[in-house]
Design a protein around this motif. Structure first.
Motif, PDB file in Angstrom:
ATOM      1  N   THR A  32      20.898 -57.504 -14.298  1.00 14.81           N
ATOM      2  CA  THR A  32      19.687 -58.298 -14.290  1.00 14.81           C
ATOM      3  C   THR A  32      19.942 -59.222 -12.780  1.00 14.81           C
ATOM      4  O   THR A  32      21.125 -59.169 -12.310  1.00 14.81           O
ATOM      5  N   VAL A  33      18.857 -59.554 -12.371  1.00 20.44           N
ATOM      6  CA  VAL A  33      18.770 -60.487 -11.157  1.00 20.44           C
ATOM      7  C   VAL A  33      18.648 -62.032 -11.904  1.00 20.44           C
ATOM      8  O   VAL A  33      17.625 -62.114 -12.866  1.00 20.44           O
ATOM      9  N   THR A  34      19.402 -62.875 -11.604  1.00 18.62           N
ATOM     10  CA  THR A  34      19.169 -64.233 -12.449  1.00 18.62           C
ATOM     11  C   THR A  34      19.816 -65.404 -11.603  1.00 18.62           C
ATOM     12  O   THR A  34      20.083 -65.112 -10.521  1.00 18.62           O
ATOM     13  N   GLY A 123      26.078 -58.702 -14.404  1.00 18.92           N
ATOM     14  CA  GLY A 123      26.276 -57.399 -15.056  1.00 18.92           C
ATOM     15  C   GLY A 123      26.820 -57.982 -16.207  1.00 18.92           C
ATOM     16  O   GLY A 123      27.982 -58.643 -16.122  1.00 18.92           O
ATOM     17  N   GLU A 124      26.758 -57.369 -17.290  1.00 21.67           N
ATOM     18  CA  GLU A 124      27.495 -57.629 -18.802  1.00 21.67           C
ATOM     19  C   GLU A 124      27.684 -56.268 -19.379  1.00 21.67           C
ATOM     20  O   GLU A 124      26.823 -55.340 -19.135  1.00 21.67           O
ATOM     21  N   VAL A 125      28.778 -56.344 -20.134  1.00 25.22           N
ATOM     22  CA  VAL A 125      29.224 -54.926 -20.713  1.00 25.22           C
ATOM     23  C   VAL A 125      30.065 -55.417 -22.018  1.00 25.22           C
ATOM     24  O   VAL A 125      30.891 -56.200 -22.016  1.00 25.22           O
ATOM     25  N   GLU A 126      29.821 -54.631 -22.932  1.00 27.06           N
ATOM     26  CA  GLU A 126      30.371 -54.841 -24.044  1.00 27.06           C
ATOM     27  C   GLU A 126      31.689 -53.915 -24.112  1.00 27.06           C
ATOM     28  O   GLU A 126      31.548 -52.552 -24.444  1.00 27.06           O
ATOM     29  N   ALA A 127      32.790 -54.198 -23.557  1.00 25.38           N
ATOM     30  CA  ALA A 127      33.916 -53.115 -23.324  1.00 25.38           C
ATOM     31  C   ALA A 127      35.104 -54.035 -23.152  1.00 25.38           C
ATOM     32  O   ALA A 127      34.926 -55.128 -22.836  1.00 25.38           O
ATOM     33  N   HIS A 128      36.365 -53.523 -23.549  1.00 29.52           N
ATOM     34  CA  HIS A 128      37.640 -54.158 -23.361  1.00 29.52           C
ATOM     35  C   HIS A 128      37.789 -54.522 -21.921  1.00 29.52           C
ATOM     36  O   HIS A 128      37.154 -53.655 -20.983  1.00 29.52           O
ATOM     37  N   PHE A 141      26.710 -52.476  -7.997  1.00 27.08           N
ATOM     38  CA  PHE A 141      26.399 -52.056  -6.692  1.00 27.08           C
ATOM     39  C   PHE A 141      25.261 -51.004  -6.639  1.00 27.08           C
ATOM     40  O   PHE A 141      24.433 -50.929  -5.643  1.00 27.08           O
ATOM     41  N   ASP A 142      25.224 -50.038  -7.575  1.00 28.81           N
ATOM     42  CA  ASP A 142      24.472 -48.992  -7.730  1.00 28.81           C
ATOM     43  C   ASP A 142      22.760 -49.803  -7.801  1.00 28.81           C
ATOM     44  O   ASP A 142      22.011 -49.591  -7.270  1.00 28.81           O
ATOM     45  N   TYR A 143      22.867 -50.845  -8.782  1.00 28.41           N
ATOM     46  CA  TYR A 143      21.583 -51.625  -8.911  1.00 28.41           C
ATOM     47  C   TYR A 143      21.172 -52.333  -7.580  1.00 28.41           C
ATOM     48  O   TYR A 143      19.886 -52.290  -7.103  1.00 28.41           O
ATOM     49  N   GLU A 147      17.604 -51.418  -5.600  1.00 25.69           N
ATOM     50  CA  GLU A 147      16.592 -52.550  -5.309  1.00 25.69           C
ATOM     51  C   GLU A 147      16.583 -53.153  -3.850  1.00 25.69           C
ATOM     52  O   GLU A 147      15.965 -54.132  -3.661  1.00 25.69           O
ATOM     53  N   LYS A 148      17.564 -52.573  -3.257  1.00 26.35           N
ATOM     54  CA  LYS A 148      17.620 -52.949  -1.703  1.00 26.35           C
ATOM     55  C   LYS A 148      17.922 -54.373  -1.579  1.00 26.35           C
ATOM     56  O   LYS A 148      17.566 -54.963  -0.670  1.00 26.35           O
ATOM     57  N   LEU A 149      18.922 -54.921  -2.297  1.00 35.31           N
ATOM     58  CA  LEU A 149      19.564 -56.116  -2.293  1.00 35.31           C
ATOM     59  C   LEU A 149      21.152 -56.036  -1.490  1.00 35.31           C
ATOM     60  O   LEU A 149      21.662 -55.374  -1.859  1.00 35.31           O
TER      61      LEU A 149
END
Length: 173
Positions: A32-34, A123-128, A141-143, A147-149
């Motif tokens: 997300t962008v925040t 970015g957030e992820v439920e992973a070790h 980076f893909d996002y 979104e051309k950011l």
């Protein structure tokens, strides 16, 4: 190939896939962008190669300080260059996200104040934490590309638990 060999290889692959799944390897990051919140990190700066023993030692020390409750907080890091780049060189600050800036710091540790109020890609992820950062950075980076950011070379990551990772990168204004 013998039938026993094929069965043994299938079992090894299944175990590997099971471990990867258990660590959250198939989890999909949320991007997300925040607006960032201010953070305080207690830690130590590092400049060198990712293969340097001191790099791994800095992470182990932070984990030990957190686990023994010498410092209360979450494992966290700041990278001043892309930790996922092909370059072997890294400039970082490795330590623990803390709430109390008056906390007594261990020898060799200092405070780093990360300002809030900036537009960031988060970015957030439920992973070790062993697999999470790799998934997070590629998703960020893909996002940003979609979104051309344009992103700054300032990466803040922290781990609210051993099974969750968060990365924020400021958007260039």
């Amino acid at each position: 190939m013998s039938k026993k060999f094929v069965v043994a290889m299938a079992i090894i692959v299944a175990i590997g896939v099971g471990i990867y799944a258990y660590l959250g390897g198939f989890s999909t990051p949320t991007v997300t962008v925040t607006t960032s919140e201010p953070l305080i990190l207690a830690g130590q700066p590092f400049t060198g190669t990712v293969k340097d023993e001191a790099f791994g030692n800095a992470f182990r020390r932070a984990a030990q300080l957190r686990d023994t409750k010498e410092l209360e907080g979450l494992l966290g890091n700041v990278y001043y260059n892309n930790p996922e780049s092909k370059s072997d060189s890294i400039k970082a600050f490795i330590g623990i996200v803390i709430q109390d800036s008056t906390a007594r710091l261990p020898e060799g540790y200092e405070l780093l104040h990360v300002p809030g109020g900036r537009k960031v890609v988060r970015g957030e992820v439920e992973a070790h934490y062993m697999v999470g950062p790799g998934k997070l950075y590629s998703s960020l980076f893909d996002y940003a590309e979609e979104e051309k950011l344009k992103l700054e070379s300032f990466y803040v990551e922290w781990f609210p638990s051993d099974r969750k990772g968060v990365v924020e990168v400021p958007v260039k204004q």
